[in-house]
Design an enzyme around this catalytic site. Structure first.
Site, PDB file in Angstrom:
ATOM      1  N   PRO A   1      37.925   4.805 -13.019  1.00 55.58           N
ATOM      2  CA  PRO A   1      38.063   6.042 -13.801  1.00 55.58           C
ATOM      3  C   PRO A   1      39.501   6.265 -14.279  1.00 55.58           C
ATOM      4  O   PRO A   1      39.747   7.116 -15.118  1.00 55.58           O
ATOM      5  CB  PRO A   1      37.656   7.146 -12.819  1.00 55.58           C
ATOM      6  CG  PRO A   1      37.002   6.464 -11.680  1.00 55.58           C
ATOM      7  CD  PRO A   1      37.509   5.060 -11.634  1.00 55.58           C
TER       8      PRO A   1
ATOM      9  N   ARG B   1      27.093  -7.630 -28.161  1.00 55.78           N
ATOM     10  CA  ARG B   1      26.419  -7.429 -29.444  1.00 55.78           C
ATOM     11  C   ARG B   1      27.371  -7.542 -30.628  1.00 55.78           C
ATOM     12  O   ARG B   1      26.947  -7.568 -31.782  1.00 55.78           O
ATOM     13  CB  ARG B   1      25.626  -6.120 -29.456  1.00 55.78           C
ATOM     14  CG  ARG B   1      26.416  -4.890 -29.183  1.00 55.78           C
ATOM     15  CD  ARG B   1      25.498  -3.701 -28.941  1.00 55.78           C
ATOM     16  NE  ARG B   1      24.694  -3.367 -30.110  1.00 55.78           N
ATOM     17  CZ  ARG B   1      25.194  -2.863 -31.219  1.00 55.78           C
ATOM     18  NH1 ARG B   1      26.490  -2.652 -31.324  1.00 55.78           N
ATOM     19  NH2 ARG B   1      24.413  -2.575 -32.234  1.00 55.78           N
TER      20      ARG B   1
ATOM     21  N   ASP C   1      27.108  -0.318 -37.458  1.00 58.99           N
ATOM     22  CA  ASP C   1      26.903   0.607 -36.344  1.00 58.99           C
ATOM     23  C   ASP C   1      27.547   1.951 -36.568  1.00 58.99           C
ATOM     24  O   ASP C   1      28.518   2.063 -37.295  1.00 58.99           O
ATOM     25  CB  ASP C   1      27.632   0.078 -35.096  1.00 58.99           C
ATOM     26  CG  ASP C   1      26.849  -0.973 -34.399  1.00 58.99           C
ATOM     27  OD1 ASP C   1      25.667  -1.063 -34.674  1.00 58.99           O
ATOM     28  OD2 ASP C   1      27.458  -1.692 -33.604  1.00 58.99           O
TER      29      ASP C   1
HETATM   30  N1  ADE Z   1      34.110   3.459 -11.586  1.00 58.99           N
HETATM   31  C1  ADE Z   1      33.748   4.689 -11.210  1.00 58.99           C
HETATM   32  N2  ADE Z   1      33.694   5.522 -12.266  1.00 58.99           N
HETATM   33  C2  ADE Z   1      34.043   4.799 -13.362  1.00 58.99           C
HETATM   34  C3  ADE Z   1      34.200   5.096 -14.747  1.00 58.99           C
HETATM   35  N3  ADE Z   1      34.014   6.324 -15.233  1.00 58.99           N
HETATM   36  N4  ADE Z   1      34.584   4.098 -15.571  1.00 58.99           N
HETATM   37  C4  ADE Z   1      34.841   2.849 -15.080  1.00 58.99           C
HETATM   38  N5  ADE Z   1      34.708   2.511 -13.784  1.00 58.99           N
HETATM   39  C5  ADE Z   1      34.316   3.468 -12.927  1.00 58.99           C
END
Ligand code: ADE
Length: 433
Positions: A88, A152, A167
């Site tokens: 994250p 893709r 796209d």
């Molecule tokens: N691992 C946990 N949450 C994540 C996210 N939002 N993006 C990438 N990896 C993650």
């Protein structure tokens, strides 16, 4: 393209990688996807891949050794993969990052779990990506999202060659509404134009619908979209408000050069001036802001060349690159050359001849207005703008250039710093308004 996925839950990946388009692309040999169980690289009796955080706190942290050993094993099979940690804390994922990653031949994904990975793995990781501002239980689903969206974009993966180009997002617009049989559903008919067989009319209608949808749902995307003159005309004819839509511009081919020798001093003698950190940074930032191609720094002095290179390196690769990557991006525009002759040689190998323009604070030398240069740039003319340090470019340079721009200001006092002058002139020549 090859993907290697490092995970402690390889079974989680099985189904998404063995269905539909991805399965076909693997069977056709376009994609090679391998998953590796990090647990197989744990060295202790209990095959531990996580442990408690030093300093205390919630949850568990992934241990560094098993991940490093798994990376080493992949590297031994095929070296040089681009290593991406899913977390994250990473760069926000979008279509343009998908296209950036699709340019690699080999991607290695590390799926983080628990409270994250031991930070000492940083040296093994090239990139960190997040698929959104929410927290999942691990990086496995994000890795699947990346593999799907990157695959893709690869030639041969989608049936129609241009599908990915049309796209949503590939040009900053959401997709138009789509319909299939039956012609009437729940009392709603398919729009008449789609039955007309008039392909131009269908294209115009679809573009209009895309713009309307994007304006209503994602105005942030619309701000980045560009439209050709024909498209703007079509949109007007479809009754779409075109105020605020931005026209495509021909890519400008403008380079700037900051000359440290030969320049004049206060007494009109020829001198060489010293490089300054401020000029390096601020002109690089202005160049990046206005879409200048290359910012040449011209100095014959080796110690000065080294100093410039050290500053650039610090921001491109040293601590500065971590502290402020945007600055590194701007300084990537800088090329240090020892003379204008070398500059022309270097630039000549990259493209055709320049229209060489000098700038000066002196009045009476101008041969071309800002408006004229603006028009020539808009028409795609390759141009080099020379700026002098000290008291300005030496007469021998002024005698060689094709044209001279008028001085800035005009209210008597005329002592702008060269970096101020660069910013103002770039704005006059390249600003959208
Ligand atoms: N691992 C946990 N949450 C994540 C996210 N939002 N993006 C990438 N990896 C993650």
């Amino acid at each position: 393209m090859r993907f290697d996925i490092l995970t402690i839950f390889p079974d989680l990946l099985k189904s998404p990688l063995n269905e539909g388009i991805i399965r076909r692309a693997r069977a056709a040999g376009i994609l090679e996807i391998n998953s590796h169980n990090i647990r197989d690289f744990a060295f202790d009796r209990h095959a531990m891949t996580d442990d408690r955080p030093f300093g205390g706190g919630e949850g568990m942290v992934m241990k560094p050794e098993p991940v490093a050993a798994a990376l080493q094993a992949v590297n031994a099979e095929q070296a040089g993969g681009h290593v991406v940690l899913l977390s994250p804390q990473g760069r926000p994922y979008n279509q343009s990052l998908a296209a950036e990653l699709a340019a690699y031949k080999h991607l290695i994904f590390i799926c983080g779990r628990y409270e994250g990975i031991d930070d000492r793995l940083t040296d093994y990781i090239d990139d960190e990506v997040s698929i959104g501002d929410y927290v999942l239980t691990g990086g496995e689903l994000p890795a699947m999202v990346l593999i799907d969206s990157i695959s893709r974009l690869l030639p041969g993966v989608l049936g129609c060659v241009d599908s990915a180009g049309r796209d949503s997002f590939s040009r900053g617009l959401l997709k138009h509404p789509q319909f299939t049989r039956p012609r009437v559903f729940a009392g709603h008919e398919v729009p008449e134009v789609l039955m007309s067989g008039d392909h131009q009319a269908i294209r115009r209608w679809r573009l209009a619908q895309s713009v309307k949808r994007t304006r209503a749902r994602r105005p942030d995307l619309l701000a980045g979209a560009r439209f050709s003159a024909d498209e703007l005309k079509d949109l007007k004819s479809e009754g779409v408000e075109t105020d605020g839509l931005r026209a495509e511009t021909a890519a400008v081919k403008l380079d700037v050069a900051l000359v440290h020798y030969p320049v004049c001093n206060k007494n009109k003698e020829i001198i060489g001036s010293a490089i300054t950190n401020l000029d390096l940074h601020d002109i690089a930032r202005a160049s990046a802001t206005y879409g200048v191609g290359t910012y040449y720094v011209v100095t014959p002095y080796e110690d000065q060349q080294r100093l410039a290179m050290e500053i650039i390196e610090h921001w491109r690769q040293g601590f500065g690159a971590v502290y402020n990557p945007d600055r590194g991006q701007a300084l990537a525009k800088v090329v240090v050359v020892d003379s204008l002759e070398s500059l022309f040689k270097e630039a000549g190998s990259r493209g055709g001849r320049y229209h060489v323009m000098a700038t000066t604070a002196a009045s009476g030398a101008a041969t071309m207005s800002y408006k004229q240069v603006r028009q020539r740039l808009a028409a795609g003319e390759r141009t080099l703008l020379l700026f002098g340090t000290g008291w300005g470019l030496a007469p021998e340079i002024m005698a060689q250039v094709d044209d001279v721009l008028p001085p800035l200001g005009g209210k008597g006092y005329n002592h702008l710093s060269v970096r101020s002058a660069v910013s103002i002139i770039l704005d006059r020549l390249l600003a959208d308004a």
